[in-house]
Design an enzyme around this catalytic site. Sequence first.
Site, PDB file in Angstrom:
ATOM      1  CG  LEU A 102      -1.825  -1.291   1.244  1.00 31.74           C
ATOM      2  CD1 LEU A 102      -2.252  -1.632   2.660  1.00 31.74           C
ATOM      3  CD2 LEU A 102      -3.029  -1.094   0.330  1.00 31.74           C
ATOM      4  CG  ASN A 145      -3.160   4.274   1.873  1.00 33.34           C
ATOM      5  OD1 ASN A 145      -2.152   4.943   1.712  1.00 33.34           O
ATOM      6  ND2 ASN A 145      -4.338   4.665   1.440  1.00 33.34           N
ATOM      7  CE  LYS A 190      12.279   1.245   0.185  1.00 33.38           C
ATOM      8  NZ  LYS A 190      10.857   1.091  -0.059  1.00 33.38           N
ATOM      9  CE  LYS A 245       5.611   6.420   1.584  1.00 29.47           C
ATOM     10  NZ  LYS A 245       5.480   5.068   1.024  1.00 29.47           N
TER      11      LYS A 245
END
Lengths: 330, 330, 330, 330
Positions: free
Chosen positions: C96, C101, C202, C277
Site C-alpha cells: 500500500l 492506508n 529500508k 516521502k
Amino acid sequence: MAAVLRGSRYLGGKCCKHVDFAFVSTRYMASKTSVGFVGLGNMGNPMAKNLLKHGYPVIATDVFPESCKEVQELGAQIVDNPAEVADKTDRIITMLPSSPNVIDVYTGPNGILKKVKKGSLLIDSSTIDPAVSKEMAAAAEKMGAVFMDAPVSGGVGAASSGKLTFMVGGAEEEFTAAKELLTCMGANVVYCGQVGTGQAAKICNNMLLAIGMIGTSETMNLGVRLGLDPKLLAKILNMSSGRCWSSDTYNPVPGVMEGVPSGNNYQGGFGTQLMAKDLGLAQNTATSTKTPVPLGSLAHQIYRMMCARGYANKDFSSVFQFLREEEEGQ
Amino acid sequence: MAAVLRGSRYLGGKCCKHVDFAFVSTRYMASKTSVGFVGLGNMGNPMAKNLLKHGYPVIATDVFPESCKEVQELGAQIVDNPAEVADKTDRIITMLPSSPNVIDVYTGPNGILKKVKKGSLLIDSSTIDPAVSKEMAAAAEKMGAVFMDAPVSGGVGAASSGKLTFMVGGAEEEFTAAKELLTCMGANVVYCGQVGTGQAAKICNNMLLAIGMIGTSETMNLGVRLGLDPKLLAKILNMSSGRCWSSDTYNPVPGVMEGVPSGNNYQGGFGTQLMAKDLGLAQNTATSTKTPVPLGSLAHQIYRMMCARGYANKDFSSVFQFLREEEEGQ
Amino acid sequence: MAAVLRGSRYLGGKCCKHVDFAFVSTRYMASKTSVGFVGLGNMGNPMAKNLLKHGYPVIATDVFPESCKEVQELGAQIVDNPAEVADKTDRIITMLPSSPNVIDVYTGPNGILKKVKKGSLLIDSSTIDPAVSKEMAAAAEKMGAVFMDAPVSGGVGAASSGKLTFMVGGAEEEFTAAKELLTCMGANVVYCGQVGTGQAAKICNNMLLAIGMIGTSETMNLGVRLGLDPKLLAKILNMSSGRCWSSDTYNPVPGVMEGVPSGNNYQGGFGTQLMAKDLGLAQNTATSTKTPVPLGSLAHQIYRMMCARGYANKDFSSVFQFLREEEEGQ
Amino acid sequence: MAAVLRGSRYLGGKCCKHVDFAFVSTRYMASKTSVGFVGLGNMGNPMAKNLLKHGYPVIATDVFPESCKEVQELGAQIVDNPAEVADKTDRIITMLPSSPNVIDVYTGPNGILKKVKKGSLLIDSSTIDPAVSKEMAAAAEKMGAVFMDAPVSGGVGAASSGKLTFMVGGAEEEFTAAKELLTCMGANVVYCGQVGTGQAAKICNNMLLAIGMIGTSETMNLGVRLGLDPKLLAKILNMSSGRCWSSDTYNPVPGVMEGVPSGNNYQGGFGTQLMAKDLGLAQNTATSTKTPVPLGSLAHQIYRMMCARGYANKDFSSVFQFLREEEEGQ
C-alpha cells in the site's frame, strides 16, 4: 457587590499576581462555576493557582499525586483521573507534556471523553502536533463537546505571574468563553483560527526563534573572530537589518546583555531539549504538509546534536557556546 | 564664513537631499578641497553626486567612460585612471564590485598606490573580503597613506538620498576625517574598530539578515499551509520571540505589507545574486577563521540554488516564492 | 511441451530461469494453499502475478476495481475488501502507498483484522513508519495472528522480474514461512530483526542513498566547473574513497553512463516525490528517536524543494539538473 | 643498461616497498639525474625516501632543519631554501601544508622561481586551492618553467609504501616526465587535465567522501536506534543502493569492521581537522565558481563544529561518535 466588581476589574488587570488571597471571599468564589484542570506540572501548577486566585473553584488531577498537593492546599478539589474531572465540571483545561499524553487524557480508558458532558468546553494548552489537536476536536465533537487548542508562550515565570500568551485555535463563537478563563492566566489571548492554528502559531514562532537564535550565535561568533567587539556588533545588528529578538532581547553572548541566561552560564530560560521537541513538531508538520523548511530543519538537527553533547538542560541560547571553539591545541 | 558654517550645519542634517544646488555657491565650493572618487556604478554615481552637492570638488574615474558622464555634467573632473586621481588629490573614495577590482584599483599598474601622496586618506566603500582590506591597508601604509574600509548598508535609494549607513574600520584617529566625507553620503557613520572590521560588520549583518529572511519565509509558508492567515501570523510573530527585521519590516509574503518588494513581484530591493555574493564573503571569512556557521552556510547555498533557478535578479525576499509549492499536479 | 514453452515465454522475467516449469504440474499447483493480496498498484500488480506464476492461488482486492482486472484474468479471485480476503485465506500480503492506508486495511471497518483467522501470517510490503508496523503487529497479535513488515527495494522493473529485495522484520520463527512466499517475488529476502526493522533497514538505505545522490551531483557539478571531464571525474571517484552507488552505478550526469535515467532526461527510475516521502519517514523516525541526522534532514528538504519546483515526477537523480546553473545572464 | 631497464621495470611495479636498498648500486644512482624536494613533513619525508630508493639523487630543504635529518642520512643533499634547490636541479617536487606555504615556496624571496632554470619541471603535491595552482603555473611559465599540480590521496601509510594516488593537472605533453617521478611514490598516477584539475579532482573526491562518511554515520546511528544490528545494517546497505566507501571499506561504527580507525577509538587515519581544511577548499572553489553544494557545505560545517568540540585530531569517521547521544540523563 461593589467589592466584587472592583475586585473583578482589578483581577482582570495585568498585576493579578499581587492579588491578596484573603480578599477573594468565599461568596465571590461561589459566584463562579468550577473549572477542571488536568496536568499540574511546572506550568500547570501556577496556571491552576491563577484560576484559584481569580475565584474559580478548581477540580484537578495529575498522574503524580504529589503534584496535586499545592493546589489542593489552596482549595482545589483533587479527583482520580480526567474522566472524573469531566464528570464534575463542563470547562476543563489540560496542560500536558506531549501528544501521547494528550491522546491518553482525552481518549484513554479514564479519559475526559469517557464522561464529558454535552456542551463542555475543553481547552488544551499543551504544545503538540496540530494534527492531534484536530483529532481530539473531532472526537470531542462526536460527544457534543467543544475542543480548542491554546498553547502558550512564556515559561514558568510568565505562568506564575499570569503573563502567558495564549494562541487559540477553534470555533470562533467559543473564543469569548475560552478567553474568560485564559485571561486569568495570561496577558495576551490571541485568536488564530480553526482548531490546530493555535499550535501552528506556536510552532511557527518557535521555529523562527530557533533559526534566529542559532543565526545570531553564528554571527556574533564570526564577528568576534573578525575582530569586532561583541557589544558593538550587537548594537550595529540591532540598528540594521540583522536585528531580531535573539540579538536585541536575548543575546546569546555572555556580557552583551544583563538579565538573560547567557549572563548566567545558560541556566534557566528555555531548555535546549524543549526547543528540540518543538522543532520536532515543526518538522513533523512540515513533512506532513510537504513544506520545505531547510533552515528550520537544520536548526532542529543542531539542537538535537546539542542534546547529544550535554546541552539538553541548558538554555537554548547556549548554542553560542556550542559553536564556539573551546578546546585547546587547535 | 558664518554662511558657510550655517550651510555646513544645515547640510549635515538628514534633509540634505533637499539641498538647492543653486544655493551652493561657487565661493562655497572653492572653500573645500577636492575628493577623488573611483567607481561610478549604480552606487558610486549617487554617492559622488552627494559629495558634489555638499560642495566638494570631485575628481573621478571609472573603467566605463559612459559612467562618468552624469557627474561630469555636474562639475566633476574626469581623469583616465585611479593613479591620476591619486596624483591630483589626497582624499579618495572607492566603490567597486568585488575584491579583484579593489586589488586592481589600489595595487594595479594604474592603481592609486602608484601615485598616492604621503598622508593621503583612502576610503574603500566596496563590500569585499576583510582580508583584502587588510592587505590594501598594509600596502597603503608602505606608501605612507592611510586606508580605511567603509562598506555601506542601504541600496541605491539610500545612496541617492544620502541615507546610507557606513561601517568604518581603520585607525581611530583618522575616523573624524573620514566621517566628514562619509556624512555627506550617509545618515549613520559607525566606527567599528581596526581595518577590516567595517567589512566584518557588514558581512555579519547580511549573513544574519539572510538567515532571518529565509527563516521568515519558511515559517510564513509553513503557517499558511497549517491554516493561518499570513497577516495574522506576521502579527503574532512580531509580538513574540520570532520577531525579526524580515518579519516586521520587509515581510516576504505578498500582501502582508505595503511598500516592500514582496508586494511588487520581488522587483527592486536587494538582488538575490548580491546577497549570494555577500554570503560567499561570509563563508570565506568563516572558513579562514575556522568558525562554524551552519545556518549561514546553508543560507548561502539556498541563495546560490536560487541563482541557478532564475532568481538572480529578484529581491532576496523572493526566497518565499522559491520555497512555496507552485507547480500543479503534486 | 507446448504448454511449457508458452509458459516459459510468458514468464519472460529474468528469474524464471530457476523455475523448472515442467515440474510445476497442475497437481503441484493444486498442492499450494491460497495467498491473499491487498493493493494491486504499480508494485502490487506484478508482485501478485509472480505469486500466480509460482502456482499460488491468489485472492485479491483493491480499492480501485479496475486495478484488479489483470490478475483476475490470470486466475486470481477478486473479493470486495480486506476483511473478505482474511476470511478466505490465512496468508496475506499487503502492498500500500502509505501509513494511513495500512492502518485502514488492517484495522479499518472492513480491515483484515475484522475477520483474520488465528495463526494467520500477515506480511506488509508497504514502506511506512516502523512505529505503525509495530502497532499493526500488536493489533494482529491480539487476534492471534502474526504480522511482519517486509518492505522492498527495487522498482516496478524488479517487481515484474521477481528481483525485488525484501527486508523482513518480525518473529524469527515465522521467517521461513514468509520467505517461502517472498522468494516468489524477490531475489533477496533478508531477515532484519524484530517487527519494524524491515522498515528501518529500508528507510536507512534510502536516506543514505539520497545523501549519496545529492552529494554525487554536487561533486560532479563542482568538478565540471573546475574544468574536469565528467567521465574522468566519475572514474577517479570510483577508484577512490568518494565512490558510492550513485557515482558508480546510477551516475546523475547525462552522458557519463548508459542505461540510467540521467541518460533519458531523468524519466523512469525512482521519482523525486517518492524519495521525498521516504526521507519524510526517515525524518519522522529520527525525530521520534531523537537521532541527529543533519545531512539526511537537508537531503529531505532538497527533495522537498525540488517537488516545489517541478521535479516531483522526475527520477531522483535529477537533483544534478536542479543544482546546475541553467539560466542565462548570470 | 639492460640492468637499468630491468630495474626500472621492477621498480615501476607495486612492490616497490620491497626494494632492497643495498641492491640499488651507486652506479645505478649515478645514472639518474637529481630531483629537488621541498617540504619534508609527515608526507614529504616518506615520499622523498621513495625517490632515494628508486635511485634518484635528492636535493631537499624544509623550514624545520630537523625534518631534514632522516633523508640526509639516507643520502639526500640538504640546502638552505627552495631557491637553492632550484639552483641545483631542474625537477622539483613540493609537498606543503597549505596555499600560503606554496605561494611562499614558489614566489617568496627565497622561492623556487627566484633561481628556477628554464625548462624546469615543478610538481606540487600539496592540497591547495586550484586557483593558487593556476597562479603558480602562470608565474612559472613567465620564467620558462613548467608547473603541474599533483595532489595525493592516501595517507602516511600509503606514502611510506609508495602506494599513493597522484591526481595530476598541467600540460599533457609534460605528463610522461612527471609520471616517471611520481610512479616512484605512488601506485596510481592519473592525468586529470589542465593545471588545477589535479586539485579539483582531489577536492571533489574528499567532499564526496565527507558527505558519504557523515551520511553513513547518521544512517548507522539511526538504524541502531531503530533496533537494527549494526553489522547486519552495514551488510544490507552494502548490497543495496546505500553502499559507499564509508559503509563498505571504512565503516565508522566500532565493531563493524576490523583494521579501521573506528575499531581503534578513531586514532590514526585522516584527521577531522585535515578533512575540515579540504572541505574549506571545496567551499572556496564552490563559492568562486558559484556552484551550489548544500551537502558539501553542511559537511564542512559539521567537521568545523567537531573541531570546536575536541575532535580535531581524531579520524574523520569519529563523526559517528560525535552524532551519537552519549550523555546521561536525557
